[in-house]
Design a protein around this motif. Structure first.
Motif, PDB file in Angstrom:
ATOM      1  N   VAL A  15      -3.920   5.000  11.849  1.00  0.00           N
ATOM      2  CA  VAL A  15      -2.710   4.956  11.232  1.00  0.00           C
ATOM      3  C   VAL A  15      -3.052   7.060  10.671  1.00  0.00           C
ATOM      4  CG1 VAL A  15      -0.825   5.320   9.628  1.00  0.00           C
ATOM      5  CG2 VAL A  15      -1.492   3.747  11.310  1.00  0.00           C
ATOM      6  N   VAL A  16      -4.400   7.243  10.118  1.00  0.00           N
ATOM      7  CA  VAL A  16      -4.128   7.789   8.976  1.00  0.00           C
ATOM      8  C   VAL A  16      -4.572   9.369   9.568  1.00  0.00           C
ATOM      9  CG1 VAL A  16      -5.507   8.697   6.605  1.00  0.00           C
ATOM     10  CG2 VAL A  16      -4.220   6.837   6.729  1.00  0.00           C
ATOM     11  N   THR A  17      -5.497   9.355  10.782  1.00  0.00           N
ATOM     12  CA  THR A  17      -5.811  10.137  11.335  1.00  0.00           C
ATOM     13  C   THR A  17      -4.582  11.053  12.109  1.00  0.00           C
ATOM     14  OG1 THR A  17      -7.919   9.353  11.579  1.00  0.00           O
ATOM     15  CG2 THR A  17      -7.207  10.710  13.156  1.00  0.00           C
ATOM     16  N   GLN A  18      -4.350   9.798  12.454  1.00  0.00           N
ATOM     17  CA  GLN A  18      -2.706  11.122  12.961  1.00  0.00           C
ATOM     18  C   GLN A  18      -1.790  11.238  11.997  1.00  0.00           C
ATOM     19  OE1 GLN A  18      -1.146   7.040  14.882  1.00  0.00           O
ATOM     20  NE2 GLN A  18      -1.644   7.425  17.040  1.00  0.00           N
TER      21      GLN A  18
ATOM     22  N   GLU B 171      -0.856  15.691  11.617  1.00  0.00           N
ATOM     23  CA  GLU B 171       0.507  16.156  11.674  1.00  0.00           C
ATOM     24  C   GLU B 171       0.727  15.110  13.150  1.00  0.00           C
ATOM     25  OE1 GLU B 171       1.508  20.718  11.334  1.00  0.00           O
ATOM     26  OE2 GLU B 171       1.301  19.616   9.514  1.00  0.00           O
ATOM     27  N   GLU B 172       0.816  14.376  13.904  1.00  0.00           N
ATOM     28  CA  GLU B 172       1.304  13.532  14.907  1.00  0.00           C
ATOM     29  C   GLU B 172       1.736  12.138  13.954  1.00  0.00           C
ATOM     30  OE1 GLU B 172      -2.816  14.426  17.392  1.00  0.00           O
ATOM     31  OE2 GLU B 172      -2.494  11.787  16.758  1.00  0.00           O
ATOM     32  N   THR B 173       3.210  11.923  15.305  1.00  0.00           N
ATOM     33  CA  THR B 173       3.751  10.194  14.301  1.00  0.00           C
ATOM     34  C   THR B 173       2.484   9.265  15.041  1.00  0.00           C
ATOM     35  OG1 THR B 173       5.370  11.321  16.195  1.00  0.00           O
ATOM     36  CG2 THR B 173       6.168   9.081  15.708  1.00  0.00           C
ATOM     37  N   PRO B 174       2.695   8.319  13.455  1.00  0.00           N
ATOM     38  CA  PRO B 174       1.391   7.189  13.648  1.00  0.00           C
ATOM     39  C   PRO B 174       2.042   6.055  14.727  1.00  0.00           C
ATOM     40  CG  PRO B 174       2.314   8.273  11.186  1.00  0.00           C
ATOM     41  CD  PRO B 174       2.440   8.598  12.237  1.00  0.00           C
ATOM     42  N   PHE B 175       0.947   5.147  15.080  1.00  0.00           N
ATOM     43  CA  PHE B 175       1.255   4.867  16.190  1.00  0.00           C
ATOM     44  C   PHE B 175       1.690   3.297  15.758  1.00  0.00           C
ATOM     45  CE2 PHE B 175      -2.275   2.352  15.230  1.00  0.00           C
ATOM     46  CZ  PHE B 175      -2.592   1.128  15.156  1.00  0.00           C
ATOM     47  N   ILE B 176       2.059   3.276  14.160  1.00  0.00           N
ATOM     48  CA  ILE B 176       3.054   2.266  13.877  1.00  0.00           C
ATOM     49  C   ILE B 176       3.903   2.965  12.970  1.00  0.00           C
ATOM     50  CG2 ILE B 176       2.298   0.110  12.372  1.00  0.00           C
ATOM     51  CD1 ILE B 176      -0.157  -0.612  13.486  1.00  0.00           C
TER      52      ILE B 176
ATOM     53  N   PRO C 249       0.776  -1.202   0.123  1.00  0.00           N
ATOM     54  CA  PRO C 249      -0.251   0.279   0.003  1.00  0.00           C
ATOM     55  C   PRO C 249       0.679   1.119   0.689  1.00  0.00           C
ATOM     56  CG  PRO C 249      -0.293  -1.241   2.129  1.00  0.00           C
ATOM     57  CD  PRO C 249       0.379  -2.196   1.430  1.00  0.00           C
ATOM     58  N   ILE C 250       0.297   2.455  -0.532  1.00  0.00           N
ATOM     59  CA  ILE C 250       0.569   3.737  -0.193  1.00  0.00           C
ATOM     60  C   ILE C 250       0.241   3.986   0.789  1.00  0.00           C
ATOM     61  CG2 ILE C 250       1.232   5.646  -1.280  1.00  0.00           C
ATOM     62  CD1 ILE C 250       1.266   4.194  -3.889  1.00  0.00           C
ATOM     63  N   LEU C 251       0.843   4.700   2.220  1.00  0.00           N
ATOM     64  CA  LEU C 251       0.563   5.075   3.020  1.00  0.00           C
ATOM     65  C   LEU C 251       0.683   6.536   3.186  1.00  0.00           C
ATOM     66  CD1 LEU C 251      -0.470   2.758   5.689  1.00  0.00           C
ATOM     67  CD2 LEU C 251      -1.858   3.689   4.026  1.00  0.00           C
ATOM     68  N   GLY C 252      -0.123   7.216   3.939  1.00  0.00           N
ATOM     69  CA  GLY C 252       0.812   8.771   4.277  1.00  0.00           C
ATOM     70  C   GLY C 252       0.305   9.997   3.473  1.00  0.00           C
ATOM     71  N   ARG C 253       1.072  11.689   3.720  1.00  0.00           N
ATOM     72  CA  ARG C 253       1.532  12.434   3.106  1.00  0.00           C
ATOM     73  C   ARG C 253       1.632  12.564   1.763  1.00  0.00           C
ATOM     74  NH1 ARG C 253      -0.387  17.186   4.886  1.00  0.00           N
ATOM     75  NH2 ARG C 253      -1.676  17.132   7.704  1.00  0.00           N
ATOM     76  N   MET C 254       1.276  12.632   0.732  1.00  0.00           N
ATOM     77  CA  MET C 254       2.128  12.892  -1.217  1.00  0.00           C
ATOM     78  C   MET C 254       2.736  14.309  -0.804  1.00  0.00           C
ATOM     79  SD  MET C 254       1.713  11.208  -3.473  1.00  0.00           S
ATOM     80  CE  MET C 254       2.506  11.396  -4.835  1.00  0.00           C
ATOM     81  N   PRO C 255       4.568  13.279  -1.151  1.00  0.00           N
ATOM     82  CA  PRO C 255       5.303  14.260  -1.051  1.00  0.00           C
ATOM     83  C   PRO C 255       5.079  15.679  -2.174  1.00  0.00           C
ATOM     84  CG  PRO C 255       5.892  12.633  -2.041  1.00  0.00           C
ATOM     85  CD  PRO C 255       4.686  12.009  -1.246  1.00  0.00           C
ATOM     86  N   GLY C 256       5.194  17.150  -2.412  1.00  0.00           N
ATOM     87  CA  GLY C 256       5.427  18.180  -3.138  1.00  0.00           C
ATOM     88  C   GLY C 256       2.935  18.336  -3.562  1.00  0.00           C
ATOM     89  N   VAL C 257       2.558  17.777  -2.242  1.00  0.00           N
ATOM     90  CA  VAL C 257       1.053  17.936  -2.744  1.00  0.00           C
ATOM     91  C   VAL C 257       0.655  17.830  -1.216  1.00  0.00           C
ATOM     92  CG1 VAL C 257      -1.386  16.719  -3.862  1.00  0.00           C
ATOM     93  CG2 VAL C 257       1.196  16.266  -4.320  1.00  0.00           C
ATOM     94  N   ASP C 258       0.339  20.191  -1.280  1.00  0.00           N
ATOM     95  CA  ASP C 258      -0.588  19.285   0.207  1.00  0.00           C
ATOM     96  C   ASP C 258      -1.543  19.011   0.363  1.00  0.00           C
ATOM     97  OD1 ASP C 258       2.245  21.557   0.675  1.00  0.00           O
ATOM     98  OD2 ASP C 258       0.990  23.539  -0.256  1.00  0.00           O
ATOM     99  N   GLY C 259      -1.508  18.655   1.541  1.00  0.00           N
ATOM    100  CA  GLY C 259      -2.550  17.867   2.688  1.00  0.00           C
ATOM    101  C   GLY C 259      -3.786  16.971   1.472  1.00  0.00           C
ATOM    102  N   TRP C 260      -2.624  16.400   0.903  1.00  0.00           N
ATOM    103  CA  TRP C 260      -3.144  15.646   0.084  1.00  0.00           C
ATOM    104  C   TRP C 260      -2.788  13.958   1.499  1.00  0.00           C
ATOM    105  CZ3 TRP C 260      -5.422  14.253  -4.844  1.00  0.00           C
ATOM    106  CH2 TRP C 260      -6.002  13.357  -5.139  1.00  0.00           C
ATOM    107  N   VAL C 261      -3.350  12.794   1.447  1.00  0.00           N
ATOM    108  CA  VAL C 261      -3.138  11.700   2.761  1.00  0.00           C
ATOM    109  C   VAL C 261      -3.335  10.356   2.101  1.00  0.00           C
ATOM    110  CG1 VAL C 261      -2.907  10.701   4.722  1.00  0.00           C
ATOM    111  CG2 VAL C 261      -2.996  13.126   4.311  1.00  0.00           C
ATOM    112  N   ASN C 262      -2.375  10.097   1.864  1.00  0.00           N
ATOM    113  CA  ASN C 262      -2.547   8.628   0.834  1.00  0.00           C
ATOM    114  C   ASN C 262      -3.198   7.432   1.778  1.00  0.00           C
ATOM    115  OD1 ASN C 262      -2.711   9.301  -2.342  1.00  0.00           O
ATOM    116  ND2 ASN C 262      -0.213   9.353  -1.354  1.00  0.00           N
TER     117      ASN C 262
END
Length: 373
Positions: free
Chosen positions: A339-342, A346-351, A308-321
């Motif tokens: 994880v996505v909510t964290q 802008e929190e550290t994901p628990f995983i 999978p692709i998880l987390g913020r998209m580099p170079g694309v503000d406000g986009w989370v995959n």
């Protein structure tokens, strides 16, 4: 009409539902947009519904362990611990054995069996196998129930869900995503991409490339077996065939790596390629009759490494995959929602999700392989 929110979740399958619930639980104003007429009509509703912690990488193991623990406590999930049996050939055994050690270190219960010992779990031809692993705490769930359960919880926290509302255009203006739909425009600083097999298409609307594409998968269903059998979710890594019980019937499948793109309908030509190795490994399958009317197909959401692709998209503000799960979305949705909510806050994901971030495609040393079944 323009509606504003703190986060727009695009896709109301199991992943979007989990993310919407956890975002709304944290007090965000959430809007969920689903292109189809109901939630869970895409990959979620057409899943084989297996959940397992038998992965090789720590991130995948933990995402599944935490999700399964949540499903066990969720009445709508209807979790059944039917177990997961994996049949392993010699070439794959060293990496698989290391994975079992990692699973055990992280709290999963995984047994190592010889092919002869595994006959007590399920009868099969042991030819060409080195060993087997069995996860007695793995099992199956109801993806529809989970999706609607998460959406109900999301609504209780103020989220709004709109079906029949496809995104037709996307743009980022002054720190806000503007999502145009037939029902009007939705604006939010955060956009959560949970569009499954359509995730790459959604990214194109926003003007960038995301390596997620559809792969068609078949689920062939037998009629009631003449001899009653309880078959755990069983994968033969030699051929890629899997089978499991569904009441008195069996579900049978095998991935076709070449079947990609927007192809619809059951591929009956692929049946022979599925049944031939299945009958070799499980000779008792000869007693079963195929129920064509009960069989179905659905899309996997594939990526180059089938991770999978998880987390913020580099170079694309406000986009989370939260996409590209390659058949593992139902297994991991509950933990991914957290994880996505964290990540969004802008929190550290628990995983630790760094091995699953988009950046791995530019840095091969970050990429990890896992069991693809």
């Amino acid at each position: 009409m323009t509606q504003t929110a703190d986060a727009v979740v695009i896709g109301a399958g199991i992943m979007g539902a989990a993310c919407a619930y956890r975002l709304a639980e944290r007090g965000l104003r959430v809007r969920v947009l689903e292109a189809l007429d109901s939630p869970a009509l895409g990959s979620s509703g057409r899943s084989a519904a297996g959940v397992r912690a038998q992965f090789n990488t720590a991130t995948n193991i933990l995402l599944s362990l935490h999700s399964i623990a949540e499903y066990r406590q969720m009445p709508e999930a209807e979790f059944k611990a039917i177990g997961y049996l994996i049949l392993v050939p010699p070439a794959l055994w060293p990496a698989h054995r290391e994975g079992v050690a990692r699973q055990r270190d992280l709290g999963a219960v995984t047994d190592i069996l010889t092919p002869q010992e595994a006959q007590a779990v399920l009868a099969f031809d042991p030819a060409g196998l080195e060993a087997c692993t069995f996860g007695p705490q793995d099992g199956v769930v109801d993806p529809h129930g989970i999706t609607f359960g998460f959406l109900r919880r999301a609504r209780e926290h103020g989220a709004r869900v709109q079906t029949g509302t496809p995104a037709t255009a996307l743009k980022r203006v002054d720190g806000v995503w503007q999502v145009q739909t037939p029902a009007g425009t939705f604006e939010a600083p955060l956009l959560i991409n949970t569009s499954g097999a359509w995730s790459g298409e959604l990214a194109k609307l926003a003007g960038f490339d995301l390596p997620v594409w559809p792969g068609r998968r078949m689920v062939y269903t037998t009629g009631p077996l003449k001899t009653a059998r309880q078959v755990p979710m069983t994968f033969d890594l030699t051929s890629g065939v899997w089978i499991r019980s569904e009441g008195a019937r069996l579900l049978i499948g095998r991935a076709n790596a070449e079947d990609t793109g927007w192809r619809e309908g059951l591929d009956w030509d692929w049946l022979e390629h599925t049944l031939s190795p299945a009958l070799e490994r499980f000779p008792w399958l000869h007693e079963a009759d195929l129920d064509r009317g009960a069989s179905w197909w659905g899309y996997y959401e594939l990526t180059p490494d089938e991770m999978p692709i998880l987390g913020r998209m580099p170079g694309v503000d406000g986009w989370v995959n939260a996409c590209g799960f390659s058949g593992h979305g139902v297994m991991q949705a509950a933990a991914v929602g957290r994880v996505v909510t964290q990540e969004a806050l802008e929190e550290t994901p628990f995983i630790e999700i760094d091995p699953l971030r988009f950046e791995r495609f530019a840095r091969p040393e970050l990429s990890q392989k896992d069991i693809q079944v």
